[in-house]
Design a protein around this motif. Structure first.
Motif, mmCIF file in Angstrom:
data_model
loop_
_atom_site.group_PDB
_atom_site.id
_atom_site.type_symbol
_atom_site.label_atom_id
_atom_site.label_comp_id
_atom_site.label_asym_id
_atom_site.label_seq_id
_atom_site.Cartn_x
_atom_site.Cartn_y
_atom_site.Cartn_z
ATOM 1 N N ILE A 272 -7.947 15.310 4.541
ATOM 2 C CA ILE A 272 -8.366 14.348 3.522
ATOM 3 C C ILE A 272 -8.942 13.092 4.170
ATOM 4 O O ILE A 272 -9.965 12.551 3.716
ATOM 5 N N GLU A 273 -8.313 12.638 5.243
ATOM 6 C CA GLU A 273 -8.805 11.447 5.943
ATOM 7 C C GLU A 273 -10.198 11.694 6.521
ATOM 8 O O GLU A 273 -11.093 10.843 6.420
ATOM 9 N N THR A 274 -10.401 12.865 7.111
ATOM 10 C CA THR A 274 -11.698 13.204 7.710
ATOM 11 C C THR A 274 -12.791 13.293 6.659
ATOM 12 O O THR A 274 -13.884 12.745 6.830
ATOM 13 N N ALA A 275 -12.494 13.960 5.556
ATOM 14 C CA ALA A 275 -13.509 14.159 4.517
ATOM 15 C C ALA A 275 -13.872 12.871 3.791
ATOM 16 O O ALA A 275 -15.010 12.704 3.335
ATOM 17 N N SER A 276 -12.930 11.960 3.675
ATOM 18 C CA SER A 276 -13.163 10.725 2.911
ATOM 19 C C SER A 276 -13.593 9.556 3.775
ATOM 20 O O SER A 276 -13.851 8.465 3.254
ATOM 21 N N LYS A 277 -13.691 9.765 5.070
ATOM 22 C CA LYS A 277 -13.929 8.654 5.989
ATOM 23 C C LYS A 277 -15.227 7.910 5.694
ATOM 24 O O LYS A 277 -15.284 6.678 5.746
ATOM 25 N N SER B 279 -0.336 24.777 6.226
ATOM 26 C CA SER B 279 1.122 24.714 6.124
ATOM 27 C C SER B 279 1.666 23.448 6.770
ATOM 28 O O SER B 279 2.842 23.139 6.660
ATOM 29 N N SER B 280 0.782 22.704 7.435
ATOM 30 C CA SER B 280 1.171 21.471 8.125
ATOM 31 C C SER B 280 0.778 20.244 7.300
ATOM 32 O O SER B 280 -0.393 20.052 6.977
ATOM 33 N N GLY B 281 1.767 19.414 6.988
ATOM 34 C CA GLY B 281 1.491 18.183 6.258
ATOM 35 C C GLY B 281 0.570 17.260 7.034
ATOM 36 O O GLY B 281 -0.292 16.587 6.469
ATOM 37 N N GLU B 282 0.724 17.230 8.350
ATOM 38 C CA GLU B 282 -0.128 16.395 9.196
ATOM 39 C C GLU B 282 -1.581 16.858 9.135
ATOM 40 O O GLU B 282 -2.507 16.047 9.068
ATOM 41 N N ASP B 283 -1.774 18.171 9.158
ATOM 42 C CA ASP B 283 -3.137 18.709 9.085
ATOM 43 C C ASP B 283 -3.765 18.441 7.720
ATOM 44 O O ASP B 283 -4.959 18.142 7.623
ATOM 45 N N ARG B 284 -2.970 18.533 6.675
ATOM 46 C CA ARG B 284 -3.506 18.252 5.336
ATOM 47 C C ARG B 284 -3.929 16.791 5.222
ATOM 48 O O ARG B 284 -4.985 16.472 4.656
ATOM 49 N N ALA B 285 -3.111 15.900 5.762
ATOM 50 C CA ALA B 285 -3.450 14.471 5.742
ATOM 51 C C ALA B 285 -4.722 14.210 6.541
ATOM 52 O O ALA B 285 -5.592 13.432 6.117
ATOM 53 N N ARG B 286 -4.842 14.870 7.675
ATOM 54 C CA ARG B 286 -6.026 14.691 8.520
ATOM 55 C C ARG B 286 -7.284 15.210 7.827
ATOM 56 O O ARG B 286 -8.365 14.618 7.935
ATOM 57 N N ARG C 164 -13.918 8.407 -0.515
ATOM 58 C CA ARG C 164 -13.494 9.225 -1.655
ATOM 59 C C ARG C 164 -13.829 10.694 -1.400
ATOM 60 O O ARG C 164 -14.551 11.032 -0.474
ATOM 61 N N ILE C 165 -13.270 11.546 -2.233
ATOM 62 C CA ILE C 165 -13.638 12.953 -2.301
ATOM 63 C C ILE C 165 -14.045 13.223 -3.739
ATOM 64 O O ILE C 165 -13.338 12.822 -4.669
ATOM 65 N N ASP C 166 -15.176 13.886 -3.929
ATOM 66 C CA ASP C 166 -15.679 14.120 -5.279
ATOM 67 C C ASP C 166 -15.281 15.484 -5.838
ATOM 68 O O ASP C 166 -15.093 15.637 -7.042
ATOM 69 N N VAL C 167 -15.170 16.472 -4.952
ATOM 70 C CA VAL C 167 -14.825 17.832 -5.368
ATOM 71 C C VAL C 167 -13.798 18.392 -4.390
ATOM 72 O O VAL C 167 -14.021 18.372 -3.176
ATOM 73 N N LEU C 168 -12.686 18.869 -4.917
ATOM 74 C CA LEU C 168 -11.659 19.514 -4.097
ATOM 75 C C LEU C 168 -11.437 20.920 -4.616
ATOM 76 O O LEU C 168 -11.047 21.105 -5.777
ATOM 77 N N VAL C 169 -11.711 21.903 -3.776
ATOM 78 C CA VAL C 169 -11.514 23.306 -4.152
ATOM 79 C C VAL C 169 -10.309 23.836 -3.386
ATOM 80 O O VAL C 169 -10.388 24.098 -2.173
ATOM 81 N N ASN C 170 -9.188 23.969 -4.073
ATOM 82 C CA ASN C 170 -7.964 24.511 -3.474
ATOM 83 C C ASN C 170 -8.028 26.034 -3.544
ATOM 84 O O ASN C 170 -7.556 26.662 -4.496
ATOM 85 N N ASN C 171 -8.640 26.602 -2.511
ATOM 86 C CA ASN C 171 -8.915 28.032 -2.506
ATOM 87 C C ASN C 171 -7.991 28.835 -1.593
ATOM 88 O O ASN C 171 -7.792 30.024 -1.814
ATOM 89 N N ALA C 172 -7.426 28.208 -0.578
ATOM 90 C CA ALA C 172 -6.630 28.944 0.410
ATOM 91 C C ALA C 172 -5.493 29.719 -0.257
ATOM 92 O O ALA C 172 -4.810 29.211 -1.150
#
Length: 259
Positions: free
Chosen positions: A82-87, A73-80, A91-99
């Motif tokens: 994506i930044e962490t996974a792509s560091k 629910s936090s925009g800051e956490d969502r940005a973090r 890039r990110i190859d697979v995104l599963v929006n499951n929550a």
């Protein structure tokens, strides 16, 4: 990627070696299973959720799973996230929006504030994470998988769940639109719509004999689904096996919506 057989016919592979994946809502239910399946297929999986202890326990089951404590629910956490996974790869190859959260069963008990909370997690977080992943400089063959539901396709009255159904219907519409906007870039966006599966969210339903019989009676295969029965569909959408598929809803529901 494909595998050549003795006859010379190349069969698609469901392997994800060298791929980076993000799974939200990974601390339990289907998200936990999705993370393990993608890691087993060779991906490095960034498993995101709020329950850090559960994420750490999940990560202990596979060296390919990286826990990321995240409040979607936090925009800051969502940005973090994506930044962490792509560091590493950019890039990110697979995104599963499951929550997802269920909301209230009956609209009489579902305030607009509850609906806003449901939409925040079930729809807005998927919108924002998809946008952020799609904007990464290294993005090329991104596969986005939005976990929808049969409730986004048909009514399940008298059970209810207006807010949840609205969020899943909107998620399906978002899937089609993103597929249309990003197809020329090679980004594939599809939805996976499960029927009635045994998860934390459905414990009360299946724990009630009347609820369990209701599912059995209205499902062509006369039973609820097991989490493992989504493995093939998930890997199909995540891998090159579905390289010419986008904007679609893959329904795995035991025949519920075919009645």
């Amino acid at each position: 990627m494909s595998v050549e057989t003795a006859s010379g016919i190349e069969l698609p592979t469901f392997r994800l070696d060298g791929r980076t994946a993000v799974v939200t809502g990974a601390s339990g239910g289907l998200g936990q299973r999705f993370s393990q399946v993608l890691a087993k297929a060779g991906a490095t999986v960034y498993a995101a959720a709020r329950r850090t202890d559960r994420l750490e326990a999940l990560a202990a089951t596979s060296p390919g799973i990286v826990p990321v404590s995240c409040d979607l629910s936090s925009g800051e956490d969502r940005a973090r996230l994506i930044e962490t996974a792509s560091k590493g790869s950019g890039r990110i190859d697979v995104l599963v929006n499951n929550a997802g959260v269920p909301g209230a069963l009956h609209i009489e008990n579902e305030s607009t504030e509850v609906l806003q909370d449901v939409l925040q997690i079930n729809l807005l977080s998927a919108f924002d994470l998809s946008k952020r992943a799609g904007e990464l400089p290294g993005t090329k063959d991104l596969a986005i998988i939005n976990i929808a539901s049969v409730l986004g396709l048909v009514s399940t009255a008298p059970l209810g769940g207006a807010g949840y159904a609205a969020s899943k219907g909107a998620l399906i519409a978002l899937t089609r639109e993103l597929a249309g906007q990003w197809g020329h870039r090679g980004i594939r966006v599809n939805a996976l719509a499960p029927g009635w599966f045994h998860t934390e969210m459905t414990e009360e339903l299946f724990g009630d004999p009347k609820g369990a019989k209701w599912v059995d009676r209205n499902t062509m295969l006369a039973r609820g689904g097991a989490a493992a029965e989504l493995d093939g569909a998930l890997l199909f959408l995540a891998s090159a096996a579905s390289s010419y598929m986008t904007g679609q809803v893959l329904v795995v529901d035991g025949g519920w919506t075919a009645r």
